[in-house]
Design a protein around this motif. Structure first.
Motif, PDB file in Angstrom:
ATOM      1  N   UNK A   1       0.857  -1.239   0.018  1.00  0.00           N
ATOM      2  CA  UNK A   1       0.047  -0.101  -0.013  1.00  0.00           C
ATOM      3  C   UNK A   1       0.873   1.408   0.201  1.00  0.00           C
ATOM      4  N   UNK A   2       0.843   1.964  -1.018  1.00  0.00           N
ATOM      5  CA  UNK A   2       1.700   3.241  -1.191  1.00  0.00           C
ATOM      6  C   UNK A   2       0.818   4.027  -2.314  1.00  0.00           C
ATOM      7  N   UNK A   3       0.772   5.578  -2.006  1.00  0.00           N
ATOM      8  CA  UNK A   3       0.007   6.287  -2.925  1.00  0.00           C
ATOM      9  C   UNK A   3       0.917   6.318  -4.137  1.00  0.00           C
ATOM     10  N   UNK A   4       2.193   6.307  -4.339  1.00  0.00           N
ATOM     11  CA  UNK A   4       3.001   6.452  -5.400  1.00  0.00           C
ATOM     12  C   UNK A   4       3.322   5.304  -6.080  1.00  0.00           C
ATOM     13  N   UNK A   5       2.658   5.124  -7.349  1.00  0.00           N
ATOM     14  CA  UNK A   5       2.548   4.034  -8.208  1.00  0.00           C
ATOM     15  C   UNK A   5       3.881   3.333  -8.370  1.00  0.00           C
ATOM     16  N   UNK A   6       4.941   4.441  -8.641  1.00  0.00           N
ATOM     17  CA  UNK A   6       6.397   3.943  -8.980  1.00  0.00           C
ATOM     18  C   UNK A   6       6.779   2.963  -7.895  1.00  0.00           C
TER      19      UNK A   6
ATOM     20  N   UNK B   1       7.394  -0.849  -7.851  1.00  0.00           N
ATOM     21  CA  UNK B   1       8.892  -1.368  -7.392  1.00  0.00           C
ATOM     22  C   UNK B   1       8.858  -2.207  -6.425  1.00  0.00           C
ATOM     23  N   UNK B   2       8.283  -1.988  -5.275  1.00  0.00           N
ATOM     24  CA  UNK B   2       8.119  -2.678  -4.116  1.00  0.00           C
ATOM     25  C   UNK B   2       7.296  -4.180  -4.689  1.00  0.00           C
ATOM     26  N   UNK B   3       6.548  -4.232  -5.345  1.00  0.00           N
ATOM     27  CA  UNK B   3       5.785  -5.306  -5.775  1.00  0.00           C
ATOM     28  C   UNK B   3       6.747  -6.298  -6.877  1.00  0.00           C
ATOM     29  N   UNK B   4       7.518  -5.571  -7.476  1.00  0.00           N
ATOM     30  CA  UNK B   4       8.474  -6.291  -8.420  1.00  0.00           C
ATOM     31  C   UNK B   4       9.412  -7.001  -7.503  1.00  0.00           C
ATOM     32  N   UNK B   5       9.904  -6.258  -6.566  1.00  0.00           N
ATOM     33  CA  UNK B   5      10.979  -6.999  -5.737  1.00  0.00           C
ATOM     34  C   UNK B   5      10.496  -7.977  -5.006  1.00  0.00           C
ATOM     35  N   UNK B   6       9.337  -7.914  -4.236  1.00  0.00           N
ATOM     36  CA  UNK B   6       8.751  -8.798  -3.363  1.00  0.00           C
ATOM     37  C   UNK B   6       8.453 -10.117  -4.359  1.00  0.00           C
ATOM     38  N   UNK B   7       7.804 -10.033  -5.540  1.00  0.00           N
ATOM     39  CA  UNK B   7       7.425 -10.895  -6.111  1.00  0.00           C
ATOM     40  C   UNK B   7       8.405 -11.795  -6.963  1.00  0.00           C
ATOM     41  N   UNK B   8       9.523 -11.185  -7.002  1.00  0.00           N
ATOM     42  CA  UNK B   8      10.809 -12.119  -7.527  1.00  0.00           C
ATOM     43  C   UNK B   8      11.236 -13.110  -6.341  1.00  0.00           C
ATOM     44  N   UNK B   9      10.683 -13.264  -5.310  1.00  0.00           N
ATOM     45  CA  UNK B   9      11.128 -14.043  -4.311  1.00  0.00           C
ATOM     46  C   UNK B   9      10.416 -15.393  -4.204  1.00  0.00           C
ATOM     47  N   UNK B  10      10.890 -16.209  -4.211  1.00  0.00           N
ATOM     48  CA  UNK B  10       9.874 -17.650  -4.124  1.00  0.00           C
ATOM     49  C   UNK B  10       9.325 -17.862  -2.933  1.00  0.00           C
TER      50      UNK B  10
END
Length: 223
Positions: A14-19, A23-32
């Motif tokens: 949850x963050x109001x800045x889309x970037x 970015x957080x989601x991409x980093x997190x989802x890359x982890x198994x």
């Protein structure tokens, strides 16, 4: 690395800045062992989505529209909440005045937005286990800086229940010291420190180290 029998840690970002959110989601989802189950841009949406998606951890910004991160944290992890959700608050130094309130609201820890990706991932995993995440250097700067805004309520019978050594450990926790730093300071083992921390939390009916820090400042045990 997860095995077929292990379930990934479910994360809501949850963050109001889309970037930043992306970015957080991409980093997190890359982890198994981690899985982003949802994203949103305001605190109200975070509360609503948490009720539907049942995340293990919510990565929460502080200043957002509709409902800020502090109030959202209180609704997700505050006193009296039936189904608690662990919240990891992310902030920047220019928002540090809000961090104390976020911790009081029930957050399990906080990180700076400019922290390396590895710290974000470590923070999520730490909070998910039920432990608290308090970066020592951040604790000293944030909580210490705003200690003057925290009105001490004075010593209570709860404080008296602690032994002198436990009070000493509590003060070091509030100073942002890690277990290894406390062990070195008091010349005791880390296992002994863990025992003291556990006793302190039990005696004071506190959930984790975050609450212990807030408690210590509220009671005027540190300045």
């Amino acid at each position: 690395m997860t095995t077929p029998d292990e379930v990934p840690i479910r994360v809501l970002v949850c963050d109001d800045q889309a970037l930043i959110r992306t970015g957080f989601a991409t980093i997190i989802d890359a982890q198994p062992d981690l899985e982003v189950v949802g994203e949103c841009g305001d605190g109200r949406a975070a509360v609503d989505l948490a009720g539907k998606l049942h995340p293990d951890v919510v990565v929460m910004d502080v200043r957002m529209p509709v409902l800020d991160g502090i109030e959202a944290t209180r609704l997700l992890a505050g006193a009296g909440v039936e189904h608690l959700v662990k919240v990891l608050v992310v902030t920047t130094f220019n928002l540090d005045e809000y961090v104390y309130e976020a911790l009081r609201a029930g957050a399990s820890g906080f990180l700076l937005k400019d922290a390396p990706p590895a710290q974000l991932l470590h923070g999520i995993r730490t909070v998910a286990t039920g432990a608290a995440l308090l970066a020592p250097e951040v604790t000293r700067q944030l909580v210490g800086r705003y200690a003057s805004r925290i009105r001490p309520t004075g010593h209570t019978p709860d404080d008296a229940a602690l032994t002198p050594r436990e009070l000493e450990v509590l003060r070091l926790i509030a100073d942002g010291r890690s277990n290894s730093e406390i062990a070195a300071t008091l010349v005791i083992s880390q296992e002994t420190v863990k025992t003291y921390v556990s006793r302190i939390l039990t005696k004071l009916d506190l959930r984790d180290r975050v609450q212990a820090v807030v408690y210590a400042y509220r009671r005027g045990l540190v300045t």
